[in-house]
Design an enzyme around this catalytic site. Sequence first.
Site, mmCIF file in Angstrom:
data_model
loop_
_atom_site.group_PDB
_atom_site.id
_atom_site.type_symbol
_atom_site.label_atom_id
_atom_site.label_comp_id
_atom_site.label_asym_id
_atom_site.label_seq_id
_atom_site.Cartn_x
_atom_site.Cartn_y
_atom_site.Cartn_z
ATOM 1 N N GLU A 79 37.423 53.221 19.088
ATOM 2 C CA GLU A 79 37.632 52.468 20.330
ATOM 3 C C GLU A 79 38.951 52.814 21.018
ATOM 4 O O GLU A 79 39.067 53.028 22.106
ATOM 5 C CB GLU A 79 37.703 50.751 20.342
ATOM 6 C CG GLU A 79 36.078 50.252 19.828
ATOM 7 C CD GLU A 79 36.375 48.831 19.742
ATOM 8 O OE1 GLU A 79 36.057 47.998 20.492
ATOM 9 O OE2 GLU A 79 36.710 48.498 18.698
ATOM 10 N N ALA A 101 48.645 53.895 23.349
ATOM 11 C CA ALA A 101 48.918 54.465 22.032
ATOM 12 C C ALA A 101 47.887 55.522 21.638
ATOM 13 O O ALA A 101 46.513 55.120 21.779
ATOM 14 C CB ALA A 101 49.052 53.290 20.919
ATOM 15 N N SER A 106 48.083 52.874 17.130
ATOM 16 C CA SER A 106 47.787 51.584 18.118
ATOM 17 C C SER A 106 48.047 50.404 17.041
ATOM 18 O O SER A 106 47.394 50.098 16.334
ATOM 19 C CB SER A 106 46.753 51.498 19.019
ATOM 20 O OG SER A 106 46.632 50.307 19.325
ATOM 21 N N HIS A 108 46.851 47.650 18.222
ATOM 22 C CA HIS A 108 45.435 46.749 18.104
ATOM 23 C C HIS A 108 44.716 47.243 17.055
ATOM 24 O O HIS A 108 43.790 46.464 16.564
ATOM 25 C CB HIS A 108 44.890 47.254 19.602
ATOM 26 C CG HIS A 108 45.321 46.501 20.796
ATOM 27 N ND1 HIS A 108 45.296 45.325 21.054
ATOM 28 C CD2 HIS A 108 46.225 47.184 21.618
ATOM 29 C CE1 HIS A 108 45.868 45.028 21.992
ATOM 30 N NE2 HIS A 108 46.706 46.020 22.339
ATOM 31 N N GLU A 165 55.527 46.578 28.310
ATOM 32 C CA GLU A 165 54.083 45.912 28.663
ATOM 33 C C GLU A 165 54.124 44.228 28.562
ATOM 34 O O GLU A 165 54.254 43.782 27.397
ATOM 35 C CB GLU A 165 53.195 46.404 27.405
ATOM 36 C CG GLU A 165 52.875 47.826 27.475
ATOM 37 C CD GLU A 165 51.790 48.191 26.934
ATOM 38 O OE1 GLU A 165 51.331 47.470 25.952
ATOM 39 O OE2 GLU A 165 51.305 49.463 26.770
ATOM 40 N N TRP A 167 52.123 42.193 29.044
ATOM 41 C CA TRP A 167 50.885 41.726 28.530
ATOM 42 C C TRP A 167 50.524 41.611 27.120
ATOM 43 O O TRP A 167 49.819 40.929 26.456
ATOM 44 C CB TRP A 167 49.726 42.069 29.388
ATOM 45 C CG TRP A 167 49.800 43.807 29.215
ATOM 46 C CD1 TRP A 167 48.991 44.179 28.315
ATOM 47 C CD2 TRP A 167 50.310 44.755 29.933
ATOM 48 N NE1 TRP A 167 49.309 45.676 28.279
ATOM 49 C CE2 TRP A 167 50.089 46.086 29.197
ATOM 50 C CE3 TRP A 167 51.011 44.484 30.965
ATOM 51 C CZ2 TRP A 167 50.489 47.034 29.696
ATOM 52 C CZ3 TRP A 167 51.373 45.774 31.652
ATOM 53 C CH2 TRP A 167 51.229 47.049 31.206
HETATM 54 ZN ZN LIG Z 1 48.061 46.105 23.988
#
Ligand SMILES: [Zn+2]
Length: 249
Positions: A79, A101, A106, A108, A165, A167
Amino acid sequence: MRPAELHLTAAGARKGSLILVNRDHPLQGELFPDLVPLQGGWPDQHLDRTAARMLDAAIRAVQGTGQILPVSGWRSQDEQQAIWNSSLTDHGPDFTARYVARPGCSEHQTGLAVDLALCAEHIDFIRPEFPYDGVCGTFRKVAARYGFIQRYTEEKQDKTGIAAEPWHFRYVGVPHAAILTEAGLCLEEYPAFLRQAPRVVRLENGRRVQVSYLPWTGTETRRPAPGACWQLSGTNEGGFILTVWEGEA
Ligand SMILES: [Zn+2]
């Protein structure tokens, strides 16, 4: 019950809620996070079980249910690669390097990071709107109490390698989020800060917590447990962070 000893291993040094994941510290091997579906956000988003519970509690504490939407949680390597590729196509290499990233780098992919948006008709998936006022501003004020930090700020851009960022929130746990926030540090700076000396903090309920850094020596080690209630996390940069809550569990 915690095991009666600390067990320091190479694999352990690369996982845990305090791991650093950035372009200089990519993920090493699969993490297999304990994922659960995220409540009240976009469908099919998942987050680490503890991070999800604390996020939900923080959003409820500011009465943000339905207004604060988790739009992106855990991502697989595939993803992240797809997001990277489509950002390159749609926005070009400069934008992509600033806001996306690299796959393997990342946060995430750890299940510990979440992108939050203020509910709106149109939400930008890469850069969601998450203002500093209103319910989002209130969320920012309580986030550290629930273990979350805003991970990428303007001031720390040279250290994180990512543009601001507003968020993107990262779960690091209590009391680490409060220590980082109060000291004005980003996660990249945390291991060096703790290496100087153990930090002692007092929680809101009066309980004392001690946080210290243990370097990974390259040799598997066992040590007696430091008490009844403790947590050991790898840093993914060559060590561990040990958190010890004083008093009975
Ligand atoms: Zn993020």
